[in-house]
Design a protein around this motif. Sequence first.
Motif, mmCIF file in Angstrom:
data_model
loop_
_atom_site.group_PDB
_atom_site.id
_atom_site.type_symbol
_atom_site.label_atom_id
_atom_site.label_comp_id
_atom_site.label_asym_id
_atom_site.label_seq_id
_atom_site.Cartn_x
_atom_site.Cartn_y
_atom_site.Cartn_z
ATOM 1 N N UNK A 4 13.019 -11.546 -21.815
ATOM 2 C CA UNK A 4 13.774 -10.401 -21.117
ATOM 3 C C UNK A 4 13.098 -9.146 -21.442
ATOM 4 N N UNK A 5 12.980 -8.183 -20.525
ATOM 5 C CA UNK A 5 12.448 -6.791 -20.749
ATOM 6 C C UNK A 5 13.406 -5.939 -20.837
ATOM 7 N N UNK A 6 13.344 -4.998 -21.834
ATOM 8 C CA UNK A 6 14.454 -3.961 -22.277
ATOM 9 C C UNK A 6 13.599 -2.574 -22.271
ATOM 10 N N UNK A 7 13.923 -2.117 -21.306
ATOM 11 C CA UNK A 7 13.114 -0.537 -21.290
ATOM 12 C C UNK A 7 13.897 0.361 -22.133
ATOM 13 N N UNK A 8 13.115 1.157 -23.054
ATOM 14 C CA UNK A 8 13.719 2.112 -24.245
ATOM 15 C C UNK A 8 13.172 3.280 -23.695
ATOM 16 N N UNK A 9 14.080 4.218 -23.239
ATOM 17 C CA UNK A 9 13.727 5.674 -22.884
ATOM 18 C C UNK A 9 13.971 6.940 -23.496
ATOM 19 N N UNK A 70 13.351 -5.130 -14.925
ATOM 20 C CA UNK A 70 13.780 -4.871 -16.480
ATOM 21 C C UNK A 70 15.137 -5.740 -16.476
ATOM 22 N N UNK A 71 15.690 -6.392 -17.631
ATOM 23 C CA UNK A 71 16.833 -6.801 -17.685
ATOM 24 C C UNK A 71 18.217 -5.740 -18.128
ATOM 25 N N UNK A 72 17.636 -4.448 -19.006
ATOM 26 C CA UNK A 72 18.576 -3.586 -19.393
ATOM 27 C C UNK A 72 17.679 -2.152 -19.762
ATOM 28 N N UNK A 89 22.694 9.274 -11.351
ATOM 29 C CA UNK A 89 22.640 8.734 -10.404
ATOM 30 C C UNK A 89 21.815 7.555 -10.483
ATOM 31 N N UNK A 90 20.656 8.014 -10.802
ATOM 32 C CA UNK A 90 19.465 6.880 -10.943
ATOM 33 C C UNK A 90 19.860 5.578 -11.857
ATOM 34 N N UNK A 91 20.575 5.903 -12.770
ATOM 35 C CA UNK A 91 21.112 4.819 -13.642
ATOM 36 C C UNK A 91 22.025 4.073 -13.206
ATOM 37 N N UNK A 92 23.104 4.666 -12.488
ATOM 38 C CA UNK A 92 23.959 3.830 -11.539
ATOM 39 C C UNK A 92 23.249 3.026 -10.649
ATOM 40 N N UNK A 93 22.266 3.757 -9.845
ATOM 41 C CA UNK A 93 21.518 2.816 -8.556
ATOM 42 C C UNK A 93 20.804 1.640 -9.221
ATOM 43 N N UNK A 94 20.457 1.725 -10.485
ATOM 44 C CA UNK A 94 19.416 0.339 -10.809
ATOM 45 C C UNK A 94 20.383 -0.787 -11.053
ATOM 46 N N UNK A 95 21.663 -0.654 -11.170
ATOM 47 C CA UNK A 95 22.506 -1.662 -11.388
ATOM 48 C C UNK A 95 22.313 -2.534 -12.472
ATOM 49 N N UNK A 96 21.970 -2.145 -13.680
ATOM 50 C CA UNK A 96 21.560 -2.848 -14.901
ATOM 51 C C UNK A 96 22.503 -2.274 -16.020
ATOM 52 N N UNK A 97 22.494 -3.300 -16.993
ATOM 53 C CA UNK A 97 23.220 -2.625 -18.289
ATOM 54 C C UNK A 97 22.677 -1.494 -19.065
ATOM 55 N N UNK A 140 22.854 -4.935 -29.242
ATOM 56 C CA UNK A 140 23.965 -5.176 -28.105
ATOM 57 C C UNK A 140 23.596 -5.545 -26.825
ATOM 58 N N UNK A 141 22.291 -5.091 -26.360
ATOM 59 C CA UNK A 141 21.911 -5.458 -25.337
ATOM 60 C C UNK A 141 21.547 -6.776 -25.239
ATOM 61 N N UNK A 142 20.843 -7.542 -26.232
ATOM 62 C CA UNK A 142 20.557 -8.687 -26.204
ATOM 63 C C UNK A 142 21.831 -9.682 -25.897
ATOM 64 N N UNK A 143 23.069 -9.242 -26.255
ATOM 65 C CA UNK A 143 24.219 -10.113 -26.072
ATOM 66 C C UNK A 143 24.933 -9.848 -24.654
ATOM 67 N N UNK A 144 24.467 -8.509 -24.262
ATOM 68 C CA UNK A 144 24.870 -8.339 -22.789
ATOM 69 C C UNK A 144 24.056 -9.132 -21.736
ATOM 70 N N UNK A 145 22.657 -9.358 -22.053
ATOM 71 C CA UNK A 145 21.676 -9.763 -21.327
ATOM 72 C C UNK A 145 21.634 -11.449 -21.358
ATOM 73 N N UNK A 146 22.284 -11.841 -22.455
ATOM 74 C CA UNK A 146 22.159 -13.300 -22.834
ATOM 75 C C UNK A 146 20.736 -13.684 -23.364
ATOM 76 N N UNK A 147 20.038 -12.805 -24.128
ATOM 77 C CA UNK A 147 18.879 -13.218 -24.652
ATOM 78 C C UNK A 147 19.113 -14.389 -25.852
#
Length: 154
Positions: A4-9, A70-72, A89-97, A140-147
């Motif tokens: 799973x891809x996690x984007x770190x911005x 991305x997964x998160x 608004x962009x973060x809300x629109x992507x519907x990702x953790x 935490x993200x790994x747990x949220x996305x079930x990695x």
Amino acid sequence: MSPPLVVVLNGPNLNLLGMREPDKYGTATLDDVEALCAEIAEGLGLAIDFRQTNGEGELITWVQECRGRAAGIVINPAGYTTTSIGLMDALLAVDLPVIEVHITNIHRREEFRQHSFVSKAATGVIAGLGVQGYALALEAMAGLIGAEDPDDEA
């Protein structure tokens, strides 16, 4: 199956990490943070895409590109934390953790830094633990996305 891809911005001025106010932000550079994230991600069975920009529009575009890719998202919005409704608004629109990271504890700083628009879109917030906050966010993200931990596979 690819991990799973996690984007770190990372937002504005984080390219100066290690040089800018080291008494507040520490001496680790953004390259050090990227290396830490790569190491943690590998151990968690995640792929990462690590980016930094000083431009609000570019940051918003990157968030939008995460949809379906991305997964998160782990994000240190830096100065855009307190100013960017567009980023929220962009973060809300992507519907990702989304996990929001701050190197300093924004709640112990100047009053204007204590309100985060990004937190309205965040699943969780990590603040005040230095660059280690990024590692905690990835865990935490790994747990949220079930990695799946690659070390658990036989």
